[in-house]
Design a protein around this motif. Sequence first.
Motif, PDB file in Angstrom:
ATOM      1  N   GLY A  12       0.972  -1.076  -0.116  1.00  0.00           N
ATOM      2  CA  GLY A  12       0.226   0.013  -0.065  1.00  0.00           C
ATOM      3  C   GLY A  12       0.758   1.391   0.067  1.00  0.00           C
ATOM      4  O   GLY A  12       2.098   1.234  -0.031  1.00  0.00           O
ATOM      5  N   ASP A  33       3.541  -8.597  -1.180  1.00  0.00           N
ATOM      6  CA  ASP A  33       1.995  -8.225  -1.360  1.00  0.00           C
ATOM      7  C   ASP A  33       1.143  -9.223  -1.831  1.00  0.00           C
ATOM      8  O   ASP A  33       1.603  -9.944  -2.724  1.00  0.00           O
ATOM      9  CB  ASP A  33       1.969  -6.809  -2.119  1.00  0.00           C
ATOM     10  CG  ASP A  33       0.702  -6.342  -2.076  1.00  0.00           C
ATOM     11  OD1 ASP A  33       0.484  -5.463  -0.849  1.00  0.00           O
ATOM     12  OD2 ASP A  33      -0.150  -6.175  -2.943  1.00  0.00           O
ATOM     13  N   GLY A  40      -2.292  -1.019  -2.898  1.00  0.00           N
ATOM     14  CA  GLY A  40      -3.255  -1.470  -1.712  1.00  0.00           C
ATOM     15  C   GLY A  40      -4.602  -0.887  -2.001  1.00  0.00           C
ATOM     16  O   GLY A  40      -4.997  -1.006  -3.141  1.00  0.00           O
ATOM     17  N   ARG A  41      -5.021  -0.125  -0.925  1.00  0.00           N
ATOM     18  CA  ARG A  41      -6.388   0.417  -1.361  1.00  0.00           C
ATOM     19  C   ARG A  41      -6.356   1.728  -2.213  1.00  0.00           C
ATOM     20  O   ARG A  41      -7.242   1.958  -2.751  1.00  0.00           O
ATOM     21  CB  ARG A  41      -6.940   1.123   0.219  1.00  0.00           C
ATOM     22  CG  ARG A  41      -7.050  -0.180   1.080  1.00  0.00           C
ATOM     23  CD  ARG A  41      -7.742   0.363   2.476  1.00  0.00           C
ATOM     24  NE  ARG A  41      -7.328  -0.673   3.436  1.00  0.00           N
ATOM     25  CZ  ARG A  41      -7.892  -0.967   4.389  1.00  0.00           C
ATOM     26  NH1 ARG A  41      -8.975  -0.136   4.965  1.00  0.00           N
ATOM     27  NH2 ARG A  41      -7.590  -1.903   5.542  1.00  0.00           N
ATOM     28  N   ARG A 432     -10.171  -8.723   0.447  1.00  0.00           N
ATOM     29  CA  ARG A 432      -9.261  -8.053  -0.220  1.00  0.00           C
ATOM     30  C   ARG A 432      -7.931  -7.515   0.390  1.00  0.00           C
ATOM     31  O   ARG A 432      -6.729  -7.622   0.067  1.00  0.00           O
ATOM     32  CB  ARG A 432      -9.885  -7.405  -1.403  1.00  0.00           C
ATOM     33  CG  ARG A 432      -8.655  -6.516  -2.364  1.00  0.00           C
ATOM     34  CD  ARG A 432      -9.364  -5.561  -3.234  1.00  0.00           C
ATOM     35  NE  ARG A 432      -8.513  -4.909  -4.166  1.00  0.00           N
ATOM     36  CZ  ARG A 432      -7.987  -5.309  -5.401  1.00  0.00           C
ATOM     37  NH1 ARG A 432      -8.552  -6.729  -5.862  1.00  0.00           N
ATOM     38  NH2 ARG A 432      -7.198  -4.778  -6.057  1.00  0.00           N
ATOM     39  N   TYR A 433      -8.490  -6.973   1.406  1.00  0.00           N
ATOM     40  CA  TYR A 433      -7.234  -6.210   2.083  1.00  0.00           C
ATOM     41  C   TYR A 433      -6.973  -6.688   3.656  1.00  0.00           C
ATOM     42  O   TYR A 433      -6.195  -5.785   4.489  1.00  0.00           O
ATOM     43  CB  TYR A 433      -7.638  -4.730   2.189  1.00  0.00           C
ATOM     44  CG  TYR A 433      -7.785  -3.887   1.206  1.00  0.00           C
ATOM     45  CD1 TYR A 433      -7.189  -3.776  -0.227  1.00  0.00           C
ATOM     46  CD2 TYR A 433      -9.224  -3.200   0.714  1.00  0.00           C
ATOM     47  CE1 TYR A 433      -7.222  -3.261  -1.348  1.00  0.00           C
ATOM     48  CE2 TYR A 433      -9.558  -2.654  -0.580  1.00  0.00           C
ATOM     49  CZ  TYR A 433      -8.624  -2.729  -1.548  1.00  0.00           C
ATOM     50  OH  TYR A 433      -8.965  -2.067  -2.639  1.00  0.00           O
ATOM     51  N   SER A 435      -8.606  -6.397   6.275  1.00  0.00           N
ATOM     52  CA  SER A 435      -9.112  -5.522   7.008  1.00  0.00           C
ATOM     53  C   SER A 435     -10.148  -5.901   8.166  1.00  0.00           C
ATOM     54  O   SER A 435     -11.128  -6.373   7.799  1.00  0.00           O
ATOM     55  CB  SER A 435      -9.894  -4.476   6.229  1.00  0.00           C
ATOM     56  OG  SER A 435     -10.338  -3.352   7.133  1.00  0.00           O
TER      57      SER A 435
END
Length: 507
Positions: A12, A33, A40-41, A432-433, A435
């Motif tokens: 990111g 990654d 990233g985002r 995806r992240y 989070s």
Amino acid sequence: MSDDRAIVIGAGLGGLAAAMRLGAKGYAVTVLDKLDRTGGRGSAITQDGHRFDLGPTIVTVPQVFEDLWADCGRDFRKDVDLRPLEPFYEIRWPDGAKFRAGSDPAQMLEEVARLSPRDVKGFQRFLKDAQARYVVGFEGMVAKPMHRLIDTIKVLPTFARLRADRSIYAHASGRVKDEKLRMALSFHPLFIGGNPMHVTSIYALVAHLETRFGVHYAMGGVQAIADAMADVVRAQGGEIRHNTVADEIILTDGAAQGVRLDDGTEVKAPVVVSNADAGYTYDHLLRNHPRRRWTDKKLSRKRWSMGLYVWYFGTKGTADKWADVGHHTILNGPRYKGLLKDIFIKGKLSDDMSLYVHRPSVTDPTVAPAGDDTFYVLSPVPHLGWKNAVDWAAEEPVYRAKVAAEVEKLIPGFQKHISTELVFTPETFRDRYLSPHGCGFSIEPRILQSAWFRPHNVSEEARGLYLVGAGTHPGAGLPGVVSSAEVLGKLVPDRPRRAGYERLAAE
């Protein structure tokens, strides 16, 4: 240490900035990654000729990038084409009222006077407040290490004088009486995952950032910035490995030794920097090691940022339509405080909504085929950590129809022109992240979740482990995540420059 290897988990913007700074300090950097491209985002997806910028779209403090590039022997402006936007954005309300924010102070006063003539003086006072908070909150804290409690204690008297205990909404309400103007002066923390009803008034500094530095767009999107950062990392001799998932940080006697990948492969280095979410770093990457401060219980008690519903779509033959719709538009729903309470306090998905509409094709023709448009529409929604979390597999089509009904008021007839589309929900952010709770911006930036109270840039859980990105100090947003790497640069010792590094400055 004789070993100059360093690992960065996550490519990111924070991870790439960290890799650049480590490379400039003489380290041999490997970036790991899980995605197939950098950013990233802040990355992008190209679909049917349309480039969708997946996350951030606004650059508010170009200086953080210019300083980063300069510290690596490069010129940011030569690598990235940054364009100032005018106006910055337009805010619209259901009754037809509008407010355009821009760089001209006289025009801004005219906008305030048109919306609420009695609030002009209060608005001017708010701008002075914003400047004072910028000096303390941005210049004084953003790029400085805050892992020692004494550093936070030192600013408490100033915070008390500036009434940092009041929310940004309460502060705006003390300066202006018009509810629409109160919203226009207080909504900015939503861009970094904060509830304006609870985030500290120090965030009034954003108004000064906009006035002083402007609002910019990078041609090619934020993806272009990420790609330029990756070029610098590689020019320094660093390596970026895509489609590579870090599964665990390896510790020996309380010190970082490297990273174990999901296929069992081990990548060794005495310096490990995690750009993964701070919650994921401690909850998953250190799951097999005892933790003193950032235990699962401690993390579960934190207030997390909201989730995001984002609808990306391309429209065919519409470049000359909707002439009054600019690059950035904010559509307010009928409620402000009530909607925020539903999202942040109740965890309830409301029928009404406020939307951020991004139309980059009015600035950047590369985002769409000739004559076409590219959009994304973002709606803040509850994250997935609530007891009765939204089942997005079932709810998404229903919610999309509700969003479409609101977008129709801005760009009538848009649905019949849609040629391609893509939707992200909090479940996408989770998968995806990685989070936690599918949050858009990690831990919410409340006053007791900031500075020393936030996960530190140098980890207290393991020697040689550092954190950058939205979940650590200073927080989310492009200036925040890039500045977290500047903090890192002040904490990690220099290494002797490796052979070949000097070629970077000559390129």
